[in-house]
Write an enzyme that holds these catalytic residues in place. Structure first.
Site, PDB file in Angstrom:
ATOM      1  N   LYS A  40     -19.288  23.709  -7.937  1.00 21.32           N
ATOM      2  CA  LYS A  40     -17.881  24.059  -8.108  1.00 21.32           C
ATOM      3  C   LYS A  40     -17.019  23.656  -6.909  1.00 21.32           C
ATOM      4  O   LYS A  40     -15.859  23.297  -7.075  1.00 21.32           O
ATOM      5  CB  LYS A  40     -17.736  25.561  -8.374  1.00 21.32           C
ATOM      6  CG  LYS A  40     -18.263  26.003  -9.750  1.00 21.32           C
ATOM      7  CD  LYS A  40     -18.020  27.491  -9.969  1.00 21.32           C
ATOM      8  CE  LYS A  40     -18.909  28.080 -11.046  1.00 21.32           C
ATOM      9  NZ  LYS A  40     -18.617  27.640 -12.404  1.00 21.32           N
ATOM     10  N   HIS A  78     -17.433  37.528 -18.629  1.00 20.37           N
ATOM     11  CA  HIS A  78     -17.159  36.122 -18.377  1.00 20.37           C
ATOM     12  C   HIS A  78     -17.807  35.193 -19.393  1.00 20.37           C
ATOM     13  O   HIS A  78     -17.940  33.997 -19.153  1.00 20.37           O
ATOM     14  CB  HIS A  78     -17.588  35.707 -16.956  1.00 20.37           C
ATOM     15  CG  HIS A  78     -16.963  36.542 -15.891  1.00 20.37           C
ATOM     16  ND1 HIS A  78     -15.606  36.630 -15.712  1.00 20.37           N
ATOM     17  CD2 HIS A  78     -17.510  37.362 -14.962  1.00 20.37           C
ATOM     18  CE1 HIS A  78     -15.346  37.445 -14.719  1.00 20.37           C
ATOM     19  NE2 HIS A  78     -16.483  37.919 -14.247  1.00 20.37           N
ATOM     20  N   ARG A  98     -20.601  18.156 -21.040  1.00 20.66           N
ATOM     21  CA  ARG A  98     -21.428  18.184 -22.251  1.00 20.66           C
ATOM     22  C   ARG A  98     -20.543  18.567 -23.415  1.00 20.66           C
ATOM     23  O   ARG A  98     -19.367  18.865 -23.242  1.00 20.66           O
ATOM     24  CB  ARG A  98     -22.513  19.245 -22.091  1.00 20.66           C
ATOM     25  CG  ARG A  98     -21.886  20.600 -21.732  1.00 20.66           C
ATOM     26  CD  ARG A  98     -22.883  21.732 -21.748  1.00 20.66           C
ATOM     27  NE  ARG A  98     -22.433  22.861 -20.957  1.00 20.66           N
ATOM     28  CZ  ARG A  98     -21.642  23.837 -21.383  1.00 20.66           C
ATOM     29  NH1 ARG A  98     -21.173  23.814 -22.606  1.00 20.66           N
ATOM     30  NH2 ARG A  98     -21.297  24.841 -20.595  1.00 20.66           N
ATOM     31  N   GLU A 154     -11.930  32.461  -4.340  1.00 20.91           N
ATOM     32  CA  GLU A 154     -10.709  32.112  -5.067  1.00 20.91           C
ATOM     33  C   GLU A 154      -9.797  33.308  -5.139  1.00 20.91           C
ATOM     34  O   GLU A 154     -10.264  34.447  -5.162  1.00 20.91           O
ATOM     35  CB  GLU A 154     -11.057  31.697  -6.513  1.00 20.91           C
ATOM     36  CG  GLU A 154     -11.432  30.257  -6.625  1.00 20.91           C
ATOM     37  CD  GLU A 154     -11.770  29.823  -8.047  1.00 20.91           C
ATOM     38  OE1 GLU A 154     -11.543  30.598  -8.999  1.00 20.91           O
ATOM     39  OE2 GLU A 154     -12.265  28.707  -8.184  1.00 20.91           O
TER      40      GLU A 154
HETATM   41  P1  ADP Z   1     -19.143  27.913 -20.483  1.00 20.88           P
HETATM   42  O1  ADP Z   1     -19.158  29.390 -20.638  1.00 20.88           O
HETATM   43  O2  ADP Z   1     -19.707  27.453 -19.178  1.00 20.88           O
HETATM   44  O3  ADP Z   1     -17.842  27.280 -20.800  1.00 20.88           O
HETATM   45  P2  ADP Z   1     -20.193  27.594 -23.145  1.00 20.88           P
HETATM   46  O4  ADP Z   1     -19.352  28.696 -23.557  1.00 20.88           O
HETATM   47  O5  ADP Z   1     -20.043  26.268 -23.793  1.00 20.88           O
HETATM   48  O6  ADP Z   1     -20.124  27.347 -21.566  1.00 20.88           O
HETATM   49  O7  ADP Z   1     -21.697  28.104 -23.290  1.00 20.88           O
HETATM   50  C1  ADP Z   1     -22.766  27.313 -22.932  1.00 20.88           C
HETATM   51  C2  ADP Z   1     -23.898  28.203 -22.554  1.00 20.88           C
HETATM   52  O8  ADP Z   1     -24.266  29.035 -23.642  1.00 20.88           O
HETATM   53  C3  ADP Z   1     -25.137  27.458 -22.232  1.00 20.88           C
HETATM   54  O9  ADP Z   1     -25.137  27.003 -20.925  1.00 20.88           O
HETATM   55  C4  ADP Z   1     -26.228  28.465 -22.534  1.00 20.88           C
HETATM   56  O10 ADP Z   1     -26.516  29.265 -21.421  1.00 20.88           O
HETATM   57  C5  ADP Z   1     -25.649  29.347 -23.600  1.00 20.88           C
HETATM   58  N1  ADP Z   1     -26.189  29.145 -24.949  1.00 20.88           N
HETATM   59  C6  ADP Z   1     -25.673  29.741 -26.032  1.00 20.88           C
HETATM   60  N2  ADP Z   1     -26.359  29.412 -27.126  1.00 20.88           N
HETATM   61  C7  ADP Z   1     -27.335  28.581 -26.775  1.00 20.88           C
HETATM   62  C8  ADP Z   1     -28.371  27.856 -27.479  1.00 20.88           C
HETATM   63  N3  ADP Z   1     -28.550  27.947 -28.796  1.00 20.88           N
HETATM   64  N4  ADP Z   1     -29.158  27.067 -26.781  1.00 20.88           N
HETATM   65  C9  ADP Z   1     -28.992  26.948 -25.475  1.00 20.88           C
HETATM   66  N5  ADP Z   1     -28.054  27.577 -24.773  1.00 20.88           N
HETATM   67  C10 ADP Z   1     -27.214  28.395 -25.384  1.00 20.88           C
HETATM   68  P1  ADP Z   2     -18.938  29.615 -15.267  1.00 20.95           P
HETATM   69  O1  ADP Z   2     -19.507  28.369 -14.637  1.00 20.95           O
HETATM   70  O2  ADP Z   2     -19.850  30.765 -15.140  1.00 20.95           O
HETATM   71  O3  ADP Z   2     -18.422  29.338 -16.644  1.00 20.95           O
HETATM   72  P2  ADP Z   2     -16.148  29.669 -14.399  1.00 20.95           P
HETATM   73  O4  ADP Z   2     -15.710  29.226 -13.066  1.00 20.95           O
HETATM   74  O5  ADP Z   2     -15.885  28.763 -15.543  1.00 20.95           O
HETATM   75  O6  ADP Z   2     -17.694  30.009 -14.312  1.00 20.95           O
HETATM   76  O7  ADP Z   2     -15.502  31.112 -14.697  1.00 20.95           O
HETATM   77  C1  ADP Z   2     -15.907  31.871 -15.824  1.00 20.95           C
HETATM   78  C2  ADP Z   2     -14.819  32.875 -16.195  1.00 20.95           C
HETATM   79  O8  ADP Z   2     -14.502  33.750 -15.100  1.00 20.95           O
HETATM   80  C3  ADP Z   2     -13.487  32.280 -16.583  1.00 20.95           C
HETATM   81  O9  ADP Z   2     -13.445  31.873 -17.927  1.00 20.95           O
HETATM   82  C4  ADP Z   2     -12.520  33.414 -16.270  1.00 20.95           C
HETATM   83  O10 ADP Z   2     -12.538  34.373 -17.304  1.00 20.95           O
HETATM   84  C5  ADP Z   2     -13.112  34.052 -15.043  1.00 20.95           C
HETATM   85  N1  ADP Z   2     -12.522  33.493 -13.809  1.00 20.95           N
HETATM   86  C6  ADP Z   2     -12.954  32.425 -13.133  1.00 20.95           C
HETATM   87  N2  ADP Z   2     -12.190  32.177 -12.039  1.00 20.95           N
HETATM   88  C7  ADP Z   2     -11.244  33.140 -12.021  1.00 20.95           C
HETATM   89  C8  ADP Z   2     -10.156  33.454 -11.132  1.00 20.95           C
HETATM   90  N3  ADP Z   2      -9.905  32.728 -10.037  1.00 20.95           N
HETATM   91  N4  ADP Z   2      -9.397  34.522 -11.429  1.00 20.95           N
HETATM   92  C9  ADP Z   2      -9.652  35.279 -12.528  1.00 20.95           C
HETATM   93  N5  ADP Z   2     -10.652  35.039 -13.384  1.00 20.95           N
HETATM   94  C10 ADP Z   2     -11.450  33.985 -13.140  1.00 20.95           C
END
Ligand code: ADP
Ligand code: ADP
Ligand code: MG
Length: 645
Positions: free
Chosen positions: A116, A235, A297, A200
């Site tokens: 990140k 989250h 992805r 952050e």
């Molecule tokens: P993010 O929250 O990072 O935006 P997504 O919401 O697209 O990502 O969710 C992706 C994550 O969901 C994967 O990294 C995995 O941990 C989880 N996941 C959910 N369903 C599955 C599945 N059928 N197979 C593998 N991973 C899954």
């Molecule tokens: P991950 O890799 O686990 O998906 P993200 O950086 O995408 O991590 O953050 C996941 C979630 O956490 C976001 O969708 C949001 O709801 C919350 N979040 C992330 N950064 C912030 C921020 N700076 N302030 C408030 N909420 C945050």
């Protein structure tokens, strides 16, 4: 062109990718673990290769075995789905080194976006606005604390290697910082093998806005508009939609242009998502939306984008990976209507969202929105209301499938596309309301409550929505009386004729005892019922039971007589098992004389004990069961021969 494709994943996404491959005339190869030997994705593929034991680490994360499986079966390409190895740059490189096509971005692009802090730096250089904060060159706790103090509380500590909502700590006051930092670093070290963090500014009234981007090997990058994924629990996304409510054209253009710049900065090829966080305290404004991270992805929620743009993103992935350019120009893409997706999880919201496993004895997700029959039986009126909107189900399981504890509990995605946000939300509410799943528990009732919440309907979404509305959307639902009446009537109509002698004198008895797996209810089958579009049940009966589904919760009702006879006691004295279970006590022996109401056997089913009693005075003429034996539903437990009058 690719003629044989291996899908290095399981569940709904494996099935989803295969559907497009099949349509394009591409043969498919599945891989599977022990637990998935009979899984839907294995049966839907043209060929399947076993890659190891059930734990993902020993199967779906075994890159070498997956590549060997592709070689063995003659597949030219590997689609990683999401999760598992999809964002593993070393695996992507190994696929390429083996002379195979990788359906995804170049390993360098994955690497650039993998951490990140590095990703944020790269974005800053590309002129993409990033969340205010400190990127953590110096990781000493004192420096991190100073930076947090300077940013101003609340702040968010994030593991640079984090993902899936893990490795994050919100800190509201300076005094809490050091403890939160220590625990965040511990979690990051154990989950990601890297304890570095960044700090952050914690955005208040935050909304999660993301943009679907797509690049090809010819230098083209387009965006496919935004999605709003603000409805999250811990989250993790729960409900996603496209477009984002309240997004005006100018803000959309600015955030989508920033996403395209971000993708170009890493020479992006294939499907990707740029995630932003917005401070929506004054609505969505282009100067208050910041880059958060990039997912390199196909995303779980890609169907909502497909629904509003008419693009099959998996088809584009396959074409672009084979070297073709993106089939359209940016100007050709536009937004048509509104789409919403709900993630169906095998978990029990009423029990702290505890995962639920087991066999899906019932699993029936309708893809069509039922025409609503507003019906008042008393007055006999009946009007039909058609909801516009089309449903789409993405799942990797079916009735009879086993939900194992090894993988992600997401068992399906339910999607609705319609003209307007309200119609899409209402249509989706009906689809999740009708989700019949038993005995595995799901979050369908929780999803339904979220979708019909007036604030949600009003577009007032933010990432704290679920916590804020917790008591309205997380509840243990009991069947209303009118539903019990309907179930009892169904039971009488459909079940009674098959249980010879199950005579219920409707003029003398109005109460029927209905048993669910954990509870017993009394239904008055003679009561009048009226139900409306808010309370519109699904009822299914087979020869033993009635399944009633209402607002995303499913009950299985078995009728029991209230007048002394046990469950399923038939007139000829055959006592049948009301459900599959184990005999935990046998109180009589063959030949014994029994009196009406005397205990015969006790059955334990789904953690509940059911004692079956003699329906009348008589003699035990048959006793085919013994203590500790397993019995199936409807099997004979005891037969009592009536005493001569
Ligand atoms: P993010 O929250 O990072 O935006 P997504 O919401 O697209 O990502 O969710 C992706 C994550 O969901 C994967 O990294 C995995 O941990 C989880 N996941 C959910 N369903 C599955 C599945 N059928 N197979 C593998 N991973 C899954
Ligand atoms: P991950 O890799 O686990 O998906 P993200 O950086 O995408 O991590 O953050 C996941 C979630 O956490 C976001 O969708 C949001 O709801 C919350 N979040 C992330 N950064 C912030 C921020 N700076 N302030 C408030 N909420 C945050
Ligand atoms: Mg994320």
């Amino acid at each position: 062109m690719i003629t044989r494709l291996l899908i290095a994943n399981r569940g709904e996404i494996a099935c989803r990718v295969m559907r497009t491959a099949r349509r394009m005339g591409i043969a498919t190869v599945a891989v599977y673990s022990d637990a998935d030997a009979h899984a839907l994705h294995v049966r839907q593929a043209d060929e399947a290769v076993h890659i190891g034991p059930s734990p993902a680490r020993e199967s779906y994360l075994q890159g070498d075995r997956i590549i060997a499986a592709a070689k063995e079966t003659g597949a030219q390409a590997i689609h990683p789905g999401y999760g598992f190895l999809s964002e593993n740059a070393d695996f992507a490189q190994a696929v390429l080194d083996a002379g195979l096509i990788w359906i995804g971005p170049k390993p360098d692009s994955i690497r650039a976006m993998g951490l990140k802090d590095a990703a944020k730096k790269l974005m800053q250089d590309a002129g993409v606005p990033t969340t205010p904060g400190y990127l953590g060159e110096d990781q000493t706790p004192e420096t991190l604390k100073e930076k947090a103090d300077a940013i101003g509380y609340p702040v968010l500590i994030k593991a640079v290697a984090g993902g899936g909502g893990k490795g994050m700590r919100r800190v509201d006051a300076a005094g809490d910082f050091m403890d939160a930092l220590a625990s965040c670093k511990r979690e990051a070290a154990s989950s990601f093998g890297d304890d570095r963090v960044l700090i952050e500014k914690y955005i208040l009234s935050p909304r999660h806005i993301e943009v679907q981007v797509f690049g090809d090997a010819h230098g083209n990058v387009v965006h496919l508009f935004e999605r709003d994924c603000s409805l999250q629990r811990r989250h993790q996304k729960v409900i996603e939609e496209a477009p984002a409510p309240g997004m005006d054209e100018e803000t959309r253009e600015s955030v989508c242009a920033a996403a395209v710049r971000a993708a170009k900065a890493v020479d992006y090829e294939g499907a990707g998502t740029i995630e932003f966080i917005a401070d929506a305290s004054e609505g969505l404004r282009s100067d208050r939306i910041w880059f958060m991270e990039m997912n390199t992805r196909l995303q779980v929620e890609h169907p909502v984008t497909e629904e509003i743009t008419g693009v099959d993103l998996v088809e584009w992935q396959l074409r672009v990976a084979a070297g073709e350019p993106i089939p359209v120009q940016q100007e050709d893409l536009s937004i048509n209507g509104w789409a919403m997706e709900a993630r169906l999880y095998a978990e029990d919201p009423a029990k702290g969202f505890l995962p639920s496993t087991g066999t899906l004895e019932r699993f029936n997700l309708p893809a069509a929105i039922r025409p609503l029959r507003y019906r008042a039986e008393r007055s006999g009126t009946r009007t039909q209301l058609d909801l516009p909107g089309e449903g789409r189900i993405e799942t990797g399981v079916e009735q009879g499938s086993e939900i194992s504890p090894f993988y992600d509990p997401m068992i399906a995605k339910i999607v609705c596309h319609s003209d307007t946000r309200q119609a899409a939300a209402l249509g989706l509410a009906h689809l999740v309301s009708d989700a019949e799943v038993w005995p595995v528990r799901t979050n369908a009732g929780f999803l339904w409550a979220l979708l019909v919440d007036p604030d949600f309907m009003g577009g007032k979404v933010h990432t704290g929505f679920i916590d804020q509305h917790h008591d309205d959307v997380v509840f243990a639902m009991n069947p209303p009386e009118w539903l019990l009446t309907l179930a009892a009537r169904h039971q009488l109509a459909d079940v009674q004729p098959k249980l010879a002698g199950f005579r219920l004198n409707t003029s003398r008895h109005t109460d029927v005892q209905l048993m669910d797996r954990d509870d017993s209810f009394t239904a008055n089958f003679a009561a009048e019922v009226s139900y409306d579009q808010e309370n519109y049940p699904v009822l299914h009966a087979d020869h033993n039971a009635v399944w009633a589904t209402l607002n995303g919760k499913t009950w299985r009702f078995v009728a029991a007589r209230t007048d002394g006879g046990g469950a399923g006691a038939a007139g000829d004295g055959a006592i049948l098992s009301p459900m599959p279970g184990k005999i935990i006590a046998v109180e009589v022996a063959e030949g014994d004389t029994v009196t009406k109401g005397q205990k015969l056997v006790t059955l334990e089913a789904m953690k509940m004990e059911h004692t079956l009693t003699a329906p009348f005075d008589g003699t035990v003429s048959e006793l085919p069961v013994a203590k500790d034996g397993q019995v199936s539903e409807g099997s004979l437990l005891v037969r009592v021969e009536a005493a001569e009058e």
